[in-house]
Write a protein that holds these residues in place. Structure first.
Motif: not given
Length: 220
Positions: A71-75, A80-91
């Motif tokens: 989440q810190q990397m996103v903030e 570059l891109e990210h999404a939540e899939v089945f309760g886990n984040f990928y990016g």
């Protein structure tokens, strides 16, 4: 399959090659063929918050990160891109891509239309080349999925249902290839990459070359 011969490439900035398709259209096979043809292409390794599975190595299959670190990397704009899939984040982390670009290496992204859209809207969007791969027919798409002999009928039905939504985004891409025959599609994919590498704005050495030509004119 023709393999790229060794050579000293002209200095240039690497590009971001996004390859998307519905499951079964041939995207992963084309990505593998492209990296075999040119081993300098870097495959984008995603970051994830899920725990490593047995045999997985950090930095090879995924960059394994805690939820807080992700989440810190996103903030901070480091994803570059990210999404939540089945309760886990990928990016897709930005740092390794920028390092590859500085070395003149291209980065290949095997992602869906949502991830591709985020990357095109990122700070590196002007260096993106996006390609969508279509199947020749829905019947052929299903035949290829069943030909894998890996998924249950339920999983295949889910993939087929999702494919309609994915295909609806074809017009958002720079190039669209219909994968009727794998080798022909790969030839087209390789041609796109070679042409994009030769774009004027991706060849910074041209300015110096033209300056030298003008100096030769003046010295005549």
């Amino acid at each position: 399959m023709e393999r790229q011969t060794s050579r000293t490439p002209a200095p240039r900035k690497g590009l971001l090659l996004i390859l998307s398709s519905p499951s079964g259209a041939g995207k992963s096979t084309l990505a593998r063929m492209l990296m075999e043809w040119d081993p300098t292409i870097r495959f984008s390794v995603s970051a994830t918050t899920r725990a490593p599975r047995p045999g997985e190595v950090d930095g090879r299959e995924y960059f394994f990160r805690s939820r807080a670190d992700f989440q810190q990397m996103v903030e901070t704009g480091d994803m570059l891109e990210h999404a939540e899939v089945f309760g886990n984040f990928y990016g897709s982390p930005k740092g390794p891509v920028e390092a590859a670009m500085a070395e003149g290496r291209d980065t290949l992204f095997d992602i869906d239309w949502q991830g591709g859209q985020q990357i095109r809207n990122s700070a590196l969007g002007r260096d993106v080349v996006s390609i969508f791969v279509l199947p020749p027919s829905i019947a052929e798409l299903e035949r290829r999925l069943r030909g894998r002999a890996q998924d249950s009928d339920e999983v295949i039905a889910g993939r087929m249902a999702k494919s309609q939504s994915e295909i609806s985004h074809w017009a958002e891409y720079d190039y669209v290839l219909v994968n009727r025959e794998l080798d022909q599609t790969f030839t087209a994919l390789r041609t796109i990459l070679e042409a994009e590498r030769l774009r004027r704005d991706r060849q910074p050495a041209l300015t110096e070359i033209v300056r030298g030509l003008n100096q030769e004119f003046e010295a005549r």
